[in-house]
Enzyme design. Structure first.
Site, mmCIF file in Angstrom:
data_model
loop_
_atom_site.group_PDB
_atom_site.id
_atom_site.type_symbol
_atom_site.label_atom_id
_atom_site.label_comp_id
_atom_site.label_asym_id
_atom_site.label_seq_id
_atom_site.Cartn_x
_atom_site.Cartn_y
_atom_site.Cartn_z
ATOM 1 N N ARG A 80 46.556 82.349 95.463
ATOM 2 C CA ARG A 80 46.750 82.410 94.007
ATOM 3 C C ARG A 80 45.463 82.784 93.281
ATOM 4 N NH1 ARG A 80 51.235 78.115 91.772
ATOM 5 N NH2 ARG A 80 52.874 78.722 93.235
ATOM 6 N N SER A 124 45.275 71.558 90.969
ATOM 7 C CA SER A 124 45.810 70.270 90.528
ATOM 8 C C SER A 124 44.813 69.181 90.886
ATOM 9 C CB SER A 124 47.143 69.955 91.211
ATOM 10 O OG SER A 124 48.169 70.773 90.732
ATOM 11 N N GLU A 160 49.878 77.850 87.541
ATOM 12 C CA GLU A 160 49.078 76.823 88.220
ATOM 13 C C GLU A 160 48.163 77.413 89.298
ATOM 14 O OE1 GLU A 160 49.639 73.318 91.510
ATOM 15 O OE2 GLU A 160 51.391 73.869 90.300
ATOM 16 N N ARG A 192 54.216 75.807 103.619
ATOM 17 C CA ARG A 192 55.257 75.270 102.748
ATOM 18 C C ARG A 192 56.507 76.135 102.849
ATOM 19 N NH1 ARG A 192 51.738 73.505 97.335
ATOM 20 N NH2 ARG A 192 50.134 72.363 98.518
ATOM 21 N N ARG A 243 53.495 83.159 95.716
ATOM 22 C CA ARG A 243 54.239 82.040 96.301
ATOM 23 C C ARG A 243 54.604 82.410 97.736
ATOM 24 N NH1 ARG A 243 56.850 77.883 93.725
ATOM 25 N NH2 ARG A 243 56.776 78.987 91.732
#
Length: 429
Positions: free
Chosen positions: A392, A351, A348, A261, A276
């Site tokens: 994460r 999801s 987060e 990403r 991140r």
């Protein structure tokens, strides 16, 4: 993409969905107009072709002035048929373009608003009181460096910012997480899959990642291939252009892949450590179900995520993500956010998204079932849920299970995959 019949029968619902997402409501009327042009030009094309066929039968039998008139009309018809065909193709292309630009219709229970307008559905576990334990918690990078587990400097030297190396127990911890997550998924009935990291444009577009999320996608222009940001993409495209037997459903896959990403628009955000980053690994759950089973499957995916985070001993909260933060494909999304002690907030980790028939329509994945003795074919529903985003999760495990001496207690679920060790010890400097 959404069902065009829904658009025609209840355009206000689609307008309301676009408005709630913060997207262009004008797309709805533009699409209705293009769809009407496509259908009317198609009807005209059919009428002209029927007249052309009738004329073709009359011409051989005609003579004299009648034949001349029929031939003249045949010539006019030929031009009119071509024009109607071109108009139909143009309207169809425009309708398809607009249809691909529309997001999924949001579930009526989704909270309306932006990133911060989520609803907390549940809180599980209690954050540790480090002050009561007599020490100030370190962040994951300081802990990881003490363990000889994370090397950011060499990651930046070799690849640039937001890249990293996991070394020693850091690498072993990631592999343990992968193996434990896959073991849980397999026990739950998922088929493990190692997926491609590069996909064709149709796979990326079909899953909805070339719209609002396009800025975060890596594109290899020379090969016209995309690096996936999640194995959701190759898993959604796995059955592309296929018709599945309803008796096969549900089909559940647990994909493991590297994810890439750009993290565009996050300059200055989460720049320290591995929270991140541009590349990370992930175990992703993906389900193909009948549309009427989608909401129940969504709850099952969430339950498996909660099971996993609870097994890791992480305090977390479950949120119902607001309309403006859903992503194009999801009609509803639940996030599980783990407590990060040094940030003093929940972030987060997983999801779970219900995409209904949205991706299946774009990728032409259908199901065939028997209804009253007749074979019926229709789009099915797809859902995805993160089981373990490795970087994460490592952040959360290191920070929540750290000890005053710099060591980290290993969650019991991971110990069999770490040679039985129950603690990660700092390395001698």
């Amino acid at each position: 993409m959404i069902d065009l019949r829904l658009l025609r029968e209840d355009p206000d619902r689609v307008r309301a969905s676009q408005r709630a997402r913060g997207e262009d409501v004008g797309l709805v009327d533009a699409l209705l107009s293009a769809d009407e042009r496509r259908r009317s030009s198609g009807t005209r094309f059919d009428q002209l072709r029927a007249e052309q066929r009738t004329l073709g039968k009359r011409i051989p039998k005609a003579t004299g002035d009648e034949k001349a008139e029929l031939l003249k009309r045949a010539s006019e018809l030929s031009a009119e048929v071509k024009a109607a065909d071109a108009e139909q193709d143009e309207a169809a292309a425009e309708a398809q373009r607009l249809l691909l630009a529309l997001g999924n219709v949001v579930h009526p229970d989704v909270p309306v608003g932006g990133e911060e307008d989520f609803t907390v559905l549940e809180t599980v576990g209690t954050p540790r009181d480090f002050a009561a334990e007599g020490f100030e918690p370190k962040d994951h990078l300081e802990i990881g460096q003490g363990l000889g587990a994370i090397d950011m400097e060499r990651g930046a030297k070799v690849s640039g910012s937001r890249f990293y190396y996991l070394t020693g127990v850091g690498a072993l911890l990631e592999l343990a997480l992968v193996n434990a997550a896959i073991a849980q998924a397999t026990e739950a009935g998922f088929t493990p899959v190692l997926t491609p990291a590069l996909v064709k444009p149709r796979a990326m577009e079909g899953t909805g990642f070339l719209g609002q999320a396009a800025e975060n996608v890596y594109h290899l222009e020379k090969d016209d291939l995309y690096l996936v940001g999640t194995s959701e993409v190759p898993l959604a495209a796995y059955h592309m252009d296929e018709i599945l037997d309803a008796r096969q459903l549900p089909l559940r896959y647990a994909g493991f892949s590297s994810c890439f990403r750009r993290e565009a628009g996050t300059y200055g955000k989460d720049t320290r450590g591995i929270f991140r980053v541009h590349q990370f690994e992930k175990v992703e759950m993906f389900s193909y179900v009948l549309p009427e089973e989608a909401e129940a499957e969504h709850q099952r995916l969430l339950a498996w995520e909660k099971q996993w985070l609870s097994a890791l001993g992480l305090p977390f909260q479950v949120i119902d993500v607001a309309t403006g933060d859903l992503g194009a494909s999801a009609s509803r999304k639940f996030d599980c956010e783990a407590w990060i002690p040094t940030q003093g907030k929940y972030r987060e980790l997983t999801s779970a998204s219900n995409c209904n028939e949205f991706q299946a329509r774009r990728l032409s994945v259908r199901v065939r079932e028997d209804r009253d003795g007749k074979q019926v074919t229709r789009p099915l529903a797809t859902l995805n849920g993160t089981l373990c985003a490795l970087a994460r999760t490592i952040v959360a495990v290191l920070e929540n299970h750290q000890q005053a001496d710099g060591s980290v207690l290993v969650p019991e679920v991971l110990r069999p995959y770490l040679g039985g060790r129950d603690v990660l010890e700092p390395v001698a400097k």
